[in-house]
Design a protein around this motif. Structure first.
Motif, PDB file in Angstrom:
ATOM      1  N   ALA A 126       8.871 -13.700  -2.136  1.00 10.17           N
ATOM      2  CA  ALA A 126       8.533 -12.509  -2.920  1.00 10.17           C
ATOM      3  C   ALA A 126       7.607 -11.585  -2.138  1.00 10.17           C
ATOM      4  O   ALA A 126       7.487 -10.402  -2.466  1.00 10.17           O
ATOM      5  CB  ALA A 126       7.883 -12.907  -4.250  1.00 10.17           C
ATOM      6  N   PHE A 127       6.935 -12.126  -1.118  1.00 10.33           N
ATOM      7  CA  PHE A 127       6.111 -11.263  -0.270  1.00 10.33           C
ATOM      8  C   PHE A 127       6.950 -10.228   0.469  1.00 10.33           C
ATOM      9  O   PHE A 127       6.455  -9.161   0.819  1.00 10.33           O
ATOM     10  CB  PHE A 127       5.350 -12.107   0.768  1.00 10.33           C
ATOM     11  CG  PHE A 127       4.081 -12.710   0.247  1.00 10.33           C
ATOM     12  CD1 PHE A 127       2.937 -11.949   0.126  1.00 10.33           C
ATOM     13  CD2 PHE A 127       4.034 -14.047  -0.129  1.00 10.33           C
ATOM     14  CE1 PHE A 127       1.755 -12.497  -0.345  1.00 10.33           C
ATOM     15  CE2 PHE A 127       2.862 -14.606  -0.602  1.00 10.33           C
ATOM     16  CZ  PHE A 127       1.721 -13.830  -0.716  1.00 10.33           C
ATOM     17  N   ALA A 128       8.227 -10.564   0.730  1.00  2.29           N
ATOM     18  CA  ALA A 128       9.052  -9.679   1.544  1.00  2.29           C
ATOM     19  C   ALA A 128       9.220  -8.294   0.911  1.00  2.29           C
ATOM     20  O   ALA A 128       8.844  -7.283   1.523  1.00  2.29           O
ATOM     21  CB  ALA A 128      10.403 -10.329   1.825  1.00  2.29           C
ATOM     22  N   PRO A 129       9.775  -8.194  -0.304  1.00  2.00           N
ATOM     23  CA  PRO A 129       9.889  -6.857  -0.888  1.00  2.00           C
ATOM     24  C   PRO A 129       8.542  -6.226  -1.193  1.00  2.00           C
ATOM     25  O   PRO A 129       8.398  -4.997  -1.118  1.00  2.00           O
ATOM     26  CB  PRO A 129      10.698  -7.092  -2.170  1.00  2.00           C
ATOM     27  CG  PRO A 129      10.533  -8.536  -2.477  1.00  2.00           C
ATOM     28  CD  PRO A 129      10.388  -9.221  -1.168  1.00  2.00           C
ATOM     29  N   ALA A 130       7.535  -7.053  -1.513  1.00  2.00           N
ATOM     30  CA  ALA A 130       6.209  -6.496  -1.814  1.00  2.00           C
ATOM     31  C   ALA A 130       5.603  -5.829  -0.588  1.00  2.00           C
ATOM     32  O   ALA A 130       5.105  -4.702  -0.654  1.00  2.00           O
ATOM     33  CB  ALA A 130       5.285  -7.594  -2.334  1.00  2.00           C
ATOM     34  N   LEU A 131       5.645  -6.532   0.539  1.00  2.00           N
ATOM     35  CA  LEU A 131       5.103  -5.940   1.760  1.00  2.00           C
ATOM     36  C   LEU A 131       5.989  -4.797   2.257  1.00  2.00           C
ATOM     37  O   LEU A 131       5.503  -3.847   2.869  1.00  2.00           O
ATOM     38  CB  LEU A 131       4.958  -7.006   2.848  1.00  2.00           C
ATOM     39  CG  LEU A 131       3.875  -8.060   2.584  1.00  2.00           C
ATOM     40  CD1 LEU A 131       3.804  -9.058   3.725  1.00  2.00           C
ATOM     41  CD2 LEU A 131       2.518  -7.407   2.377  1.00  2.00           C
ATOM     42  N   GLY A 132       7.289  -4.894   1.973  1.00  2.00           N
ATOM     43  CA  GLY A 132       8.166  -3.785   2.305  1.00  2.00           C
ATOM     44  C   GLY A 132       7.765  -2.524   1.568  1.00  2.00           C
ATOM     45  O   GLY A 132       7.679  -1.431   2.148  1.00  2.00           O
TER      46      GLY A 132
END
Length: 404
Positions: free
Chosen positions: A151-157
């Protein structure tokens, strides 16, 4: 996790350090495309196409999705054959970064589309093998935790989109340079200092005894189909908002800026990270990997209904926040649990590429839906249709949402 149910060898767990580095690399993969496709590309297309921006943005989404679909399957399969995930990831990182920088030199809309096609192909040279690598080294008992970390992926994106669009920080061309620097900084560590624990059993194909357990085999295949269809339906909704969130907000509040849109997008996804981690760990402990998927798809449907009736910016943002939160949890956990149900490890990259069609096919469907619905019914009509699709996804998974 109860003891005595599994063999001692499978009590081993993947190193937390590797999981974190892998999650950061996955975030780097998201940063490679999220700021561009949600903010930077729509702004550029709007400046170049004016009133025709919706149509040209649809063309970009369509042709980019075709390239991404083919690239993910091809390079996932090639990484299966060569047995070298890292090499393909490095190659894709280098080529996609170079093409992203070259995008700033394009000054025509057809040229922009061709550059996007090439960039998507190279980007998926990195993303396909990277996804398959997790299936090679993360055991089932940690799939929920992996999903939460993803879930960090889209958040950091989204956060990177907020960062690069801060007024006065960087010009239009420099923004893409910043994106490339961030992506490289996040992807390289897992490639060069990540040392995953090996799990030979994860590379052995499951060969069910059909004469003994035909019913269970059919149920397993049905679950794969249900998960594929459910993700496809949720992703159609997510893809529509991914591409048109900025333009939808502009129809409600013409004064909203690209940075304002990026802040809403980023804040929603950041809140989703701890929630996805909690739910993922709960799914691991209770061995109920599918239930969170069904519930989050249902919440997506409700949020889309609220968005269809939004008549002000605050209501629109609240509806989107609810949708974004539920969709982020769904997509992160679904990505990890997909690794659990695929039966052929030696073709994991190729099979994940086929599953990745649920990410890219919506971008082929969504432009047609948008062009058919928005001019006649407005965005509200589109959101009602997307609500129905998300509700079907929830029902598809509901029957499978029970302990294994």
């Amino acid at each position: 996790m109860a003891e005595g149910i599994v063999e001692p060898a499978s009590a081993r767990r993947q190193d937390t350090r590797f999981l974190i580095l892998y999650a950061l690399a996955s975030a780097g993969g998201a940063i490679a495309y999220v700021p561009l496709l949600t903010i930077l590309l729509p702004v550029r297309v709007e400046a170049m196409a004016g009133e025709e921006s919706v149509r040209w943005l649809a063309y970009c989404a369509f042709f980019g999705a075709v390239s991404a679909s083919l690239g993910n399957i091809l390079f996932g399969w090639l990484s299966d054959i060569t047995g070298n995930r890292r090499g393909w990831i490095v190659g894709g990182l280098v080529l996609s970064s170079a093409l992203l920088l070259a995008l700033t030199r394009i000054d025509s809309l057809p040229g922009l589309i061709w550059m996007l096609v090439a960039w998507q192909l190279c980007l998926n040279m990195m993303l396909g093998p990277l996804s398959a690598w997790a299936g090679d080294v993360v055991p089932d008992r940690q799939k929920g935790t992996l999903g939460g970390l993803l879930a960090f992926a889209p958040a950091l994106g989204a956060l990177s989109g907020t960062l690069v669009t801060i007024p006065g920080l960087a010009g239009a061309d420099t923004r893409l340079t910043l994106v490339v620097v961030i992506v490289v900084a996040l992807v390289l560590p897992v490639l060069f200092v990540g040392r995953p624990v090996t799990f030979p059993e994860l590379m052995r194909p499951s060969e069910p005894d059909f004469s003994v357990d035909v019913r269970e085999s059919r149920r397993a295949r049905a679950l794969v189909v249900r998960m594929w269809l459910a993700r496809l339906l949720v992703q159609i909704s997510e893809a529509a908002l991914f591409a048109y969130l900025y333009l939808w907000f502009r129809t409600i509040a013409p004064g909203i800026t690209d940075n304002g849109t990026a802040k809403v997008f980023g804040a929603t996804l950041l809140v989703a990270v701890p929630l996805a981690l909690l739910i993922g760990r709960w799914a691991d402990r209770t061995d109920r990997p599918i239930m969170p998927l069904s519930l989050s798809a249902g919440i997506c449907a409700l949020a889309l209904l609220l968005m269809a009736g939004a008549n002000g910016l605050k209501a629109a943002m609240a509806g989107y926040a609810m949708f974004g939160l539920a969709a982020s949890v769904f997509l992160a956990l679904h990505t990890a649990q997909t690794l659990r149900v695929l039966p052929r490890p030696l073709r994991r990259g190729r099979d994940l590429g086929l599953f990745n069609l649920t990410n890219t096919v919506p971008s082929l469907i969504m432009p047609g839906l948008t062009l058919a619905m928005v001019p006649v019914f407005g965005f509200s009509g589109l959101f009602v249709l997307l609500c129905v699709l998300a509700a079907i996804a929830a029902l598809l998974l509901l029957g499978a949402a029970r302990p294994r």
